[in-house]
Design a protein around this motif. Structure first.
Motif, PDB file in Angstrom:
ATOM      1  N   PHE A 211     -79.485 -17.534 -97.715  1.00  0.00           N
ATOM      2  CA  PHE A 211     -79.594 -17.972 -98.932  1.00  0.00           C
ATOM      3  C   PHE A 211     -79.883 -19.748 -99.188  1.00  0.00           C
ATOM      4  CE2 PHE A 211     -78.257 -19.484-103.217  1.00  0.00           C
ATOM      5  CZ  PHE A 211     -78.900 -18.504-104.198  1.00  0.00           C
ATOM      6  N   GLN A 212     -80.599 -19.990-100.156  1.00  0.00           N
ATOM      7  CA  GLN A 212     -80.693 -21.245-100.395  1.00  0.00           C
ATOM      8  C   GLN A 212     -81.375 -21.628-101.818  1.00  0.00           C
ATOM      9  OE1 GLN A 212     -82.926 -20.369 -97.772  1.00  0.00           O
ATOM     10  NE2 GLN A 212     -84.354 -19.743 -99.319  1.00  0.00           N
ATOM     11  N   ARG A 213     -81.493 -22.590-102.074  1.00  0.00           N
ATOM     12  CA  ARG A 213     -82.342 -22.695-103.571  1.00  0.00           C
ATOM     13  C   ARG A 213     -83.331 -21.673-103.810  1.00  0.00           C
ATOM     14  NH1 ARG A 213     -83.992 -27.879-107.229  1.00  0.00           N
ATOM     15  NH2 ARG A 213     -85.528 -26.979-108.668  1.00  0.00           N
ATOM     16  N   PRO A 214     -83.274 -20.673-104.560  1.00  0.00           N
ATOM     17  CA  PRO A 214     -84.466 -19.736-104.432  1.00  0.00           C
ATOM     18  C   PRO A 214     -85.801 -20.502-104.469  1.00  0.00           C
ATOM     19  CG  PRO A 214     -82.704 -18.984-105.726  1.00  0.00           C
ATOM     20  CD  PRO A 214     -82.264 -20.465-105.717  1.00  0.00           C
ATOM     21  N   ASP A 215     -86.200 -21.194-105.348  1.00  0.00           N
ATOM     22  CA  ASP A 215     -87.307 -21.845-105.207  1.00  0.00           C
ATOM     23  C   ASP A 215     -87.725 -22.971-104.514  1.00  0.00           C
ATOM     24  OD1 ASP A 215     -85.573 -23.731-106.834  1.00  0.00           O
ATOM     25  OD2 ASP A 215     -86.927 -24.141-108.446  1.00  0.00           O
ATOM     26  N   LEU A 216     -86.984 -23.101-103.378  1.00  0.00           N
ATOM     27  CA  LEU A 216     -87.349 -24.018-102.011  1.00  0.00           C
ATOM     28  C   LEU A 216     -88.488 -22.720-101.530  1.00  0.00           C
ATOM     29  CD1 LEU A 216     -84.204 -25.788-101.101  1.00  0.00           C
ATOM     30  CD2 LEU A 216     -85.978 -26.514-102.484  1.00  0.00           C
ATOM     31  N   ARG A 217     -89.744 -23.346-101.358  1.00  0.00           N
ATOM     32  CA  ARG A 217     -90.679 -22.584-100.673  1.00  0.00           C
ATOM     33  C   ARG A 217     -91.454 -22.969 -99.421  1.00  0.00           C
ATOM     34  NH1 ARG A 217     -87.846 -19.342-101.721  1.00  0.00           N
ATOM     35  NH2 ARG A 217     -88.824 -18.218-100.135  1.00  0.00           N
ATOM     36  N   TYR A 338    -102.669 -27.958-109.854  1.00  0.00           N
ATOM     37  CA  TYR A 338    -101.689 -28.033-110.523  1.00  0.00           C
ATOM     38  C   TYR A 338    -101.318 -29.561-110.311  1.00  0.00           C
ATOM     39  CZ  TYR A 338    -101.458 -23.077-109.291  1.00  0.00           C
ATOM     40  OH  TYR A 338    -101.825 -21.795-109.146  1.00  0.00           O
ATOM     41  N   PHE A 339    -101.628 -30.307-111.408  1.00  0.00           N
ATOM     42  CA  PHE A 339    -101.388 -31.938-111.320  1.00  0.00           C
ATOM     43  C   PHE A 339    -100.358 -32.071-112.393  1.00  0.00           C
ATOM     44  CE2 PHE A 339    -102.769 -35.808-112.903  1.00  0.00           C
ATOM     45  CZ  PHE A 339    -103.050 -36.700-111.866  1.00  0.00           C
ATOM     46  N   VAL A 340     -99.155 -32.451-111.909  1.00  0.00           N
ATOM     47  CA  VAL A 340     -98.043 -32.894-112.416  1.00  0.00           C
ATOM     48  C   VAL A 340     -97.489 -33.998-111.700  1.00  0.00           C
ATOM     49  CG1 VAL A 340     -95.816 -32.252-113.835  1.00  0.00           C
ATOM     50  CG2 VAL A 340     -97.846 -30.379-113.486  1.00  0.00           C
ATOM     51  N   MET A 420     -94.707 -32.313-108.848  1.00  0.00           N
ATOM     52  CA  MET A 420     -93.413 -32.733-108.479  1.00  0.00           C
ATOM     53  C   MET A 420     -92.844 -31.499-107.529  1.00  0.00           C
ATOM     54  SD  MET A 420     -91.914 -34.818-111.776  1.00  0.00           S
ATOM     55  CE  MET A 420     -92.922 -34.606-113.039  1.00  0.00           C
ATOM     56  N   ARG A 421     -93.348 -30.322-107.543  1.00  0.00           N
ATOM     57  CA  ARG A 421     -92.799 -29.114-107.057  1.00  0.00           C
ATOM     58  C   ARG A 421     -93.304 -29.374-105.554  1.00  0.00           C
ATOM     59  NH1 ARG A 421     -91.111 -24.383-106.223  1.00  0.00           N
ATOM     60  NH2 ARG A 421     -90.069 -24.283-108.380  1.00  0.00           N
ATOM     61  N   SER A 422     -94.453 -29.590-105.363  1.00  0.00           N
ATOM     62  CA  SER A 422     -95.191 -29.880-103.942  1.00  0.00           C
ATOM     63  C   SER A 422     -94.384 -31.061-103.339  1.00  0.00           C
ATOM     64  CB  SER A 422     -96.651 -29.932-103.786  1.00  0.00           C
ATOM     65  OG  SER A 422     -97.285 -28.731-104.002  1.00  0.00           O
ATOM     66  N   PHE A 423     -94.224 -32.133-103.939  1.00  0.00           N
ATOM     67  CA  PHE A 423     -93.457 -33.251-103.496  1.00  0.00           C
ATOM     68  C   PHE A 423     -92.101 -33.225-103.073  1.00  0.00           C
ATOM     69  CE2 PHE A 423     -96.166 -35.711-106.884  1.00  0.00           C
ATOM     70  CZ  PHE A 423     -97.195 -35.695-106.038  1.00  0.00           C
ATOM     71  N   THR A 478     -89.871 -29.742-118.684  1.00  0.00           N
ATOM     72  CA  THR A 478     -89.277 -28.852-117.782  1.00  0.00           C
ATOM     73  C   THR A 478     -89.819 -29.044-116.306  1.00  0.00           C
ATOM     74  OG1 THR A 478     -91.376 -27.343-117.926  1.00  0.00           O
ATOM     75  CG2 THR A 478     -89.232 -26.997-119.444  1.00  0.00           C
ATOM     76  N   ALA A 479     -91.061 -29.631-116.180  1.00  0.00           N
ATOM     77  CA  ALA A 479     -91.446 -30.285-114.882  1.00  0.00           C
ATOM     78  C   ALA A 479     -90.324 -31.131-114.119  1.00  0.00           C
ATOM     79  CB  ALA A 479     -92.948 -30.635-114.962  1.00  0.00           C
ATOM     80  N   ALA A 480     -89.760 -31.779-114.825  1.00  0.00           N
ATOM     81  CA  ALA A 480     -89.106 -32.842-114.369  1.00  0.00           C
ATOM     82  C   ALA A 480     -87.746 -32.400-113.780  1.00  0.00           C
ATOM     83  CB  ALA A 480     -88.730 -34.011-114.997  1.00  0.00           C
ATOM     84  N   VAL A 481     -87.011 -31.053-114.173  1.00  0.00           N
ATOM     85  CA  VAL A 481     -85.958 -30.529-113.820  1.00  0.00           C
ATOM     86  C   VAL A 481     -85.929 -29.810-112.147  1.00  0.00           C
ATOM     87  CG1 VAL A 481     -84.206 -28.747-114.329  1.00  0.00           C
ATOM     88  CG2 VAL A 481     -85.532 -30.012-115.977  1.00  0.00           C
ATOM     89  N   GLN A 482     -85.627 -30.628-111.323  1.00  0.00           N
ATOM     90  CA  GLN A 482     -85.909 -30.284-110.132  1.00  0.00           C
ATOM     91  C   GLN A 482     -84.317 -30.844-109.452  1.00  0.00           C
ATOM     92  OE1 GLN A 482     -89.156 -31.864-107.998  1.00  0.00           O
ATOM     93  NE2 GLN A 482     -90.524 -31.303-109.836  1.00  0.00           N
TER      94      GLN A 482
END
Length: 482
Positions: A211-217, A338-340, A420-423, A478-482
């Motif tokens: 288990f780790q943060r579920p959205d680390l992919r 996905y350009f954020v 930001m997700r890819s970064f 919401t995009a900044a919530v990481q």
């Protein structure tokens, strides 16, 4: 009794808020910390629980230690530096960027490579299938989404045939990403029946101690055959409609871009597979290390693999992208589904446009992920005002390719989005390529995009409905919530 419970709840609420103010800003961007604090203060209990669940962008300690262990292997296994000659054709700014990439991701620049683009979905799968059919020793398969369906069946059949004739076949697929699609269970059964070695990447299986943060992919897409040929890019191994009824109902089809490499860069791409295989299995494939010779070509390419993700201390892909953006002299053309961008990248792109460069951005007219789609749209006005040309690839096709070009010299292609997700959250692969011939090939692909796109104007954008503006700006938060 009611008064006592009210006091207790008030005390817990106050404790959550005070703790959040102290803990949340530690080692986070101000915009990310602000978004988390806003969530916690507006919905204290839910926001705090979400922060505990997905607030950390770090992989488990054991995986980070493995990444450190293997970085030296990556350096040792990536050969070909002797084929790189820094001559007058190099842009004056390129050497420091190369050094930056090596410092961050351990990979050196290697020369003597060839590359061929596959902009058509079925053609790229056919090319990968053909390469597997010619394998003699080993095949390494790694895809964010891997699914057996009518489109990918020939590829799976080629893997099975390779295994039967004695070729070592290893397969990695991302757990959470792949299981979202209907063929998931059928795919696992097929892999077991084939008898190949396979492993889920970043599995979320708490009952098994995983288990780790579920959205680390693990978002990488790559294929390596015998250490001689490698494919990477944006395409997953699945049907163009992603096997979902709602995509078929909307007529959605994905357009991707894959590239086939030969030459010493293949060892660098394979080193990433070795890294991920080691992280999931504890099996370090040192025995398959070999020396690669330069490809025979009149126009060899210099290439550098740039790995990124939560296994590294810095945001390697973001630093590379920003360095290239600031060093551009004439033209920047970006393709990203996905350009954020974070604030630093937004400044780099708008600054480039404001200093007179030709800056173009290709994005899709429609989106398959509502939150990301609306967050992306929230940046259009700032980009248009700065002078960026925005091309909207016409529906119902989702332009899923991920690449960009700098002037006529340098390009980057791989799995990384500009968001930001890819970064921060995804393990990605990017390949920086120096060579005018490859840039010209990408220009032809970009021209094809342009022919199927329409240009977005500032006047059109300002006239969009008020409800769209509200949705866009809420999604941006919401995009900044990481």
């Amino acid at each position: 009794m009611t008064t006592i419970w009210a006091v207790v709840l008030l005390a817990i609420d106050l404790a959550i808020r005070i703790t959040a103010i102290i803990v949340v800003p530690i080692n986070r961007r101000p915009q990310t910390a602000t978004a988390w604090l806003l969530a916690i203060f507006l919905i204290p209990y839910i926001g705090f629980l979400l922060f505990l669940l997905i607030g950390s962008t770090k992989l488990p300690r054991k995986r980070r230690e493995r990444q450190s262990t293997i970085n030296q292997y990556i350096l040792d296994s990536t050969v070909g530096m002797e084929h790189v000659s820094e001559n007058s054709s190099w842009p004056s700014w390129l050497a420091p960027v190369v050094e930056l990439n090596r410092t961050l991701g351990a990979m050196p620049l290697v020369g003597g490579n060839t590359a061929r683009l596959y902009p058509e979905y079925d053609e790229s799968i056919a090319a990968m299938t053909e390469a597997v059919a010619k394998a003699r020793r080993y095949v390494h398969v790694e895809f964010y989404i891997l699914a057996v369906d009518d489109t990918s069946e020939p590829f799976f059949r080629a893997l099975e045939d390779a295994h039967r004739r004695g070729v070592t076949v290893r397969v990695l697929l991302d757990h959470i990403a792949s299981r979202q699609y209907p063929p998931y269970r059928r795919t696992l059964k097929r892999l077991k029946r084939m008898g190949v070695q396979w492993q889920l990447m970043l599995p979320v299986q708490p009952l098994r101690g995983k288990f780790q943060r579920p959205d680390l992919r693990n978002h990488r897409k790559l294929l390596v055959i015998d250490g001689e040929v490698a494919f990477t890019g944006s395409q997953n191994m699945i049907d163009r409609g992603y096997d979902r009824w709602r995509n078929r109902r909307r007529g959605l089809k994905w357009r991707d871009l894959m590239v086939r490499f030969e030459g010493p860069i293949v060892a660098g791409i394979d080193a990433l597979f070795v890294t991920d295989w080691y992280s999931e299995t504890d099996d370090l494939l040192l025995r398959e290390r070999e020396t690669m010779t330069a490809a025979t070509t009149e126009d060899p390419l210099d290439c550098q693999v740039v790995p990124s993700g939560p296994g590294f201390e810095g945001e390697n892909n973001l630093r590379l992208f920003n360095a290239l953006l600031y060093n551009a002299r004439e033209r920047i053309i970006i393709t990203s589904p996905y350009f954020v961008p974070d604030e630093s990248m937004l400044y780099a792109i708008t600054t480039a446009a404001q200093r007179g460069l030709d800056v173009q951005l290709f994005v899709s007219e429609i989106g398959d992920q509502p939150l990301v789609y609306h967050a992306q749209r929230s940046y259009y006005e700032a980009l248009l005002r700065a002078g960026v040309t925005i091309w909207l690839y016409r529906e119902p096709t989702v332009l899923h390719a991920k690449h960009f070009t700098i002037d006529d010299d340098v390009s980057v292609i791989g799995s990384s989005n500009m968001d930001m997700r890819s970064f921060t959250l995804n393990l990605e692969i990017s390949v920086m390529i120096r060579g005018a011939s490859f840039v010209r090939s990408l220009r032809e692909v970009e021209a094809g995009y342009r022919a199927k796109s329409r240009q977005l104007t500032l006047e059109e954008w300002q006239a969009r409905p008020f409800r769209s503006k509200v949705l866009d700006n809420i999604a941006r938060l919401t995009a900044a919530v990481q």
